[in-house]
Scaffold this motif. Sequence first.
Motif, mmCIF file in Angstrom:
data_model
loop_
_atom_site.group_PDB
_atom_site.id
_atom_site.type_symbol
_atom_site.label_atom_id
_atom_site.label_comp_id
_atom_site.label_asym_id
_atom_site.label_seq_id
_atom_site.Cartn_x
_atom_site.Cartn_y
_atom_site.Cartn_z
ATOM 1 N N THR A 84 0.877 -1.181 0.000
ATOM 2 C CA THR A 84 0.000 0.000 0.000
ATOM 3 C C THR A 84 0.914 1.230 0.000
ATOM 4 O O THR A 84 2.081 1.114 -0.339
ATOM 5 C CB THR A 84 -0.920 -0.024 1.240
ATOM 6 N N GLY A 85 0.388 2.390 0.340
ATOM 7 C CA GLY A 85 1.208 3.610 0.346
ATOM 8 C C GLY A 85 0.942 4.453 -0.897
ATOM 9 O O GLY A 85 0.110 4.104 -1.725
ATOM 10 N N ARG A 86 1.694 5.555 -0.999
ATOM 11 C CA ARG A 86 1.507 6.465 -2.142
ATOM 12 C C ARG A 86 2.136 5.900 -3.407
ATOM 13 O O ARG A 86 1.632 6.093 -4.509
ATOM 14 C CB ARG A 86 2.177 7.809 -1.847
ATOM 15 N N THR A 87 3.263 5.209 -3.233
ATOM 16 C CA THR A 87 4.055 4.802 -4.400
ATOM 17 C C THR A 87 3.287 3.937 -5.403
ATOM 18 O O THR A 87 3.381 4.182 -6.602
ATOM 19 C CB THR A 87 5.342 4.079 -3.937
ATOM 20 N N PRO A 88 2.508 2.922 -4.962
ATOM 21 C CA PRO A 88 1.878 2.062 -5.972
ATOM 22 C C PRO A 88 0.580 2.621 -6.579
ATOM 23 O O PRO A 88 -0.036 1.943 -7.406
ATOM 24 C CB PRO A 88 1.594 0.758 -5.206
ATOM 25 N N GLY A 109 7.035 -1.352 -1.709
ATOM 26 C CA GLY A 109 7.496 0.021 -1.574
ATOM 27 C C GLY A 109 8.613 -0.013 -0.532
ATOM 28 O O GLY A 109 9.019 -1.081 -0.069
ATOM 29 N N ILE A 110 9.098 1.140 -0.155
ATOM 30 C CA ILE A 110 10.106 1.182 0.906
ATOM 31 C C ILE A 110 9.859 2.435 1.744
ATOM 32 O O ILE A 110 9.514 3.490 1.189
ATOM 33 C CB ILE A 110 11.543 1.164 0.322
ATOM 34 N N GLY A 111 9.956 2.321 3.056
ATOM 35 C CA GLY A 111 9.823 3.499 3.914
ATOM 36 C C GLY A 111 11.115 4.309 3.863
ATOM 37 O O GLY A 111 12.191 3.758 3.604
ATOM 38 N N HIS A 158 12.171 0.572 5.934
ATOM 39 C CA HIS A 158 11.307 -0.583 6.203
ATOM 40 C C HIS A 158 10.729 -1.152 4.908
ATOM 41 O O HIS A 158 10.584 -0.455 3.909
ATOM 42 C CB HIS A 158 10.201 -0.258 7.228
ATOM 43 N N LYS A 171 13.612 9.129 -0.480
ATOM 44 C CA LYS A 171 13.950 7.704 -0.474
ATOM 45 C C LYS A 171 15.407 7.450 -0.870
ATOM 46 O O LYS A 171 15.900 6.328 -0.754
ATOM 47 C CB LYS A 171 13.024 6.934 -1.429
#
Length: 241
Positions: A25-29, A121-123, A127, A192
């Motif tokens: 999840t998140g903004r990236t995808p 994704g990556i934090g 993470h 990032k």
Amino acid sequence: MAVSVAQRIARALRGKPTLVLGLPTGRTPLNLYRELARLTAAGQADFSRASTFNLDEFLGLAAAHPGSYRSYMERHLFTHVNLQPDRIHLLDGNARDPLRECEHYERAIREAGGIDLQLLGIGANGHIGFNEPGPSVSARTHRTRLHPETRRANAMLFGGDWRKVPREALSVGVGTILRAREIILLATGRDKAACIQRMVYGPVTPRVPASFLQLHSNVRLVLDATAGASVRGPTRRRPRR
Ligand code: PGA
């Protein structure tokens, strides 16, 4: 980025209609999910026999809560592609016994034949899933405490108020991720760049959970110019004249 990864997924689905996908999840995808919806509408991607397993979910939220990752996935992907509901898997953040839920999830992944293609994704703190930096990483699906920066990064799902973001979550483990046959990690943006640099060139350490991806033999990084700013490819020789 979204177009090339969506086409990779559509191709994988054509090669193996029962593909098992691991999803972030998140903004990236978001653009990727939009593109997968477009390819589905255009008849170029068929999820009818595929299965999905999401990486993580907040603890203590009902699935229908608008801040849950289940709601995010419904909004951005599941209502736009032809996945069968019984082949969609997310950790239940409201499970009465979270540890049993984690064991059940590991079993379900195994029974589905394992993850074929894990998207990540990556934090900014390094993470992957909700495997946060610390003195150790968990191999398997587990209950975890979220770092304040991770709660801040998720504030948009809770009306912009990071204090409303749950303090705990369930997440697949680093070992669960490393068992995927293929991994594609997406990252965009300047914030990032430092963690990408440490993931690729730094030591394998639980202080940067994404660095464990160095142990996998089939990982592709899909980065924009700012996220990839510190990643240098092999130095090229000048062509001789
Ligand atoms: P983002 O989150 O896509 O919103 O940056 C990525 C992550 O935390 O894994």
